[in-house]
Design an enzyme around this catalytic site. Structure first.
Site, PDB file in Angstrom:
ATOM      1  N   SER A 127       0.839  -1.210   0.000  1.00 42.49           N
ATOM      2  CA  SER A 127       0.000   0.000   0.000  1.00 42.49           C
ATOM      3  C   SER A 127       0.872   1.258   0.000  1.00 42.49           C
ATOM      4  CB  SER A 127      -0.962   0.000   1.194  1.00 42.49           C
ATOM      5  OG  SER A 127      -0.265   0.079   2.411  1.00 42.49           O
TER       6      SER A 127
ATOM      7  N   MET B 284      10.534  -7.144   4.865  1.00 44.01           N
ATOM      8  CA  MET B 284      10.544  -7.822   6.158  1.00 44.01           C
ATOM      9  C   MET B 284      11.766  -8.693   6.430  1.00 44.01           C
ATOM     10  SD  MET B 284       7.932  -6.438   7.389  1.00 44.01           S
ATOM     11  CE  MET B 284       7.681  -7.317   8.927  1.00 44.01           C
TER      12      MET B 284
ATOM     13  N   ASN C 156      14.112   3.370   5.546  1.00 43.75           N
ATOM     14  CA  ASN C 156      13.128   2.358   5.928  1.00 43.75           C
ATOM     15  C   ASN C 156      11.956   3.027   6.629  1.00 43.75           C
ATOM     16  OD1 ASN C 156      12.084  -0.310   6.546  1.00 43.75           O
ATOM     17  ND2 ASN C 156      12.760   0.018   8.655  1.00 43.75           N
TER      18      ASN C 156
ATOM     19  N   HIS D 151       9.156   2.462   9.417  1.00 47.84           N
ATOM     20  CA  HIS D 151       8.967   1.573  10.565  1.00 47.84           C
ATOM     21  C   HIS D 151       7.736   2.014  11.365  1.00 47.84           C
ATOM     22  CE1 HIS D 151      10.034  -1.245  13.711  1.00 47.84           C
ATOM     23  NE2 HIS D 151       9.735  -0.296  14.584  1.00 47.84           N
TER      24      HIS D 151
ATOM     25  N   SER E 197       7.898   6.016  11.703  1.00 49.69           N
ATOM     26  CA  SER E 197       9.153   6.738  11.493  1.00 49.69           C
ATOM     27  C   SER E 197       9.745   6.346  10.147  1.00 49.69           C
ATOM     28  CB  SER E 197      10.194   6.344  12.562  1.00 49.69           C
ATOM     29  OG  SER E 197       9.692   6.511  13.866  1.00 49.69           O
TER      30      SER E 197
ATOM     31  N   LEU F 157      19.594  -2.884  13.539  1.00 48.43           N
ATOM     32  CA  LEU F 157      18.172  -2.901  13.172  1.00 48.43           C
ATOM     33  C   LEU F 157      17.411  -1.682  13.714  1.00 48.43           C
ATOM     34  CD1 LEU F 157      15.941  -4.667  11.805  1.00 48.43           C
ATOM     35  CD2 LEU F 157      15.450  -5.539  14.101  1.00 48.43           C
ATOM     36  N   ASP F 158      16.750  -0.962  12.821  1.00 46.14           N
ATOM     37  CA  ASP F 158      15.865   0.166  13.166  1.00 46.14           C
ATOM     38  C   ASP F 158      16.570   1.229  14.019  1.00 46.14           C
ATOM     39  OD1 ASP F 158      13.809  -1.155  11.808  1.00 46.14           O
ATOM     40  OD2 ASP F 158      13.128  -2.177  13.617  1.00 46.14           O
TER      41      ASP F 158
HETATM   42  C1  GRF Z   1       3.794  -1.142   6.995  1.00 42.05           C
HETATM   43  O1  GRF Z   1       2.846  -1.047   7.979  1.00 42.05           O
HETATM   44  C2  GRF Z   1       5.183  -0.900   7.544  1.00 42.05           C
HETATM   45  O2  GRF Z   1       5.185  -0.101   8.654  1.00 42.05           O
HETATM   46  C3  GRF Z   1       5.639  -2.280   7.909  1.00 42.05           C
HETATM   47  O3  GRF Z   1       5.081  -3.092   6.921  1.00 42.05           O
HETATM   48  C4  GRF Z   1       3.887  -2.522   6.450  1.00 42.05           C
HETATM   49  C5  GRF Z   1       3.895  -2.500   4.975  1.00 42.05           C
HETATM   50  O4  GRF Z   1       2.650  -2.225   4.421  1.00 42.05           O
HETATM   51  N1  GRF Z   1       7.074  -2.338   8.001  1.00 42.05           N
HETATM   52  P1  GRF Z   1       2.465  -2.164   2.866  1.00 42.05           P
HETATM   53  O5  GRF Z   1       3.087  -3.442   2.280  1.00 42.05           O
HETATM   54  O6  GRF Z   1       3.121  -0.940   2.340  1.00 42.05           O
HETATM   55  O7  GRF Z   1       0.968  -2.155   2.654  1.00 42.05           O
END
Ligand code: GRF
Length: 232
Positions: free
Chosen positions: A22, A106, A123, A125, A152, A160-161
């Site tokens: 999305s 992921m 990234n 997050h 963020s 990580l993050d």
């Molecule tokens: C998001 O909520 C992001 O924060 C997390 O994964 C989700 C990805 O959503 N890391 P989309 O694939 O962009 O719909």
């Protein structure tokens, strides 16, 4: 009265995804509407059936899938992160982006991959970093007594993050809501903060190389992270 705009070459962006995409869709829509000066040069997924790949294909964007689940005689075995990184690195070097965006990607990437990237990496997050690094951020916020939550955009580093946080969008937590409802509200913020951040980068307002070295982004901006209050 008219306001003149600065015309620049579009920022070449590669996007790494694992899921529904999305956030990728928001970038595609903004690019196509001409409201974000970017060209999405390609999308890399580590999940074969990720809907993000379909979204990219529907927009005529190049895609590369390096699935972390193998098929054929090794069916079901996980592709090691090193193998994924070798393929992804070659693909990025081919596309030569100016910026790599992890939007719902992921897997944890290695120091070598990050430092040899042809472009800086950011990234998205789903928490107000440095709070709630890692997974299950919405559940963890609901179990806390935190008043605020959000998302963020940060520079990707080997830890990580933990890279410099560039921007954040915040909302008020309703402790009676479900994790799914909270996630949906945070996702609305993500859809605003990610293009906003890329716009600032495209116009040179946010200088990622500088922020990566932990120096001030520009002389006139407030201290990072820049915060949007987007209660809904
Ligand atoms: C998001 O909520 C992001 O924060 C997390 O994964 C989700 C990805 O959503 N890391 P989309 O694939 O962009 O719909």
């Amino acid at each position: 009265m008219s306001v003149s705009t600065v015309s620049t070459n579009p920022l070449k962006v590669a996007v790494l995804v694992s899921g529904s995409g999305s956030n990728l869709q928001v970038l595609i829509d903004a690019m196509q509407a001409g409201s974000l000066p970017i060209e999405i040069v390609g999308v890399i997924s580590n999940v074969k059936d990720a809907y993000a790949v379909t979204r990219a294909q529907q927009a005529g964007i190049a895609t590369a899938v390096f699935s972390h689940i193998t098929e054929g005689e090794n069916a079901g075995k996980r592709m090691g992160i090193k193998t994924f990184e070798r393929h992804a690195s070659a693909q990025l070097n081919d596309w030569q982006p100016d910026l790599v965006v992890l939007a719902g990607f992921m897997r944890v990437l290695s120091d070598d991959f990050i430092s040899s990237s042809p472009a800086p990496m950011i990234n998205l997050h789903p928490s107000l970093l440095p709070k709630y690094k890692g997974l299950d951020t919405h559940q963890r916020v609901l179990q806390s007594s935190d008043v605020h939550h959000g998302c963020s955009v940060h520079v990707v580093t080997a830890e990580l993050d933990a890279g410099q946080v560039l921007t954040q969008a915040m909302l008020a937590v309703d402790h009676s809501e479900s994790a799914q409802a909270l996630q949906a509200r945070v996702q609305k913020l993500e859809h605003q903060v990610l293009p906003w951040t890329i716009l600032l980068i495209a116009h040179g307002v946010l200088d990622i190389k500088a922020t990566n070295e932990q120096t001030a982004a520009t002389a006139y901006l407030p201290e990072l992270p820049l915060k949007l209050w987007l209660d809904s």
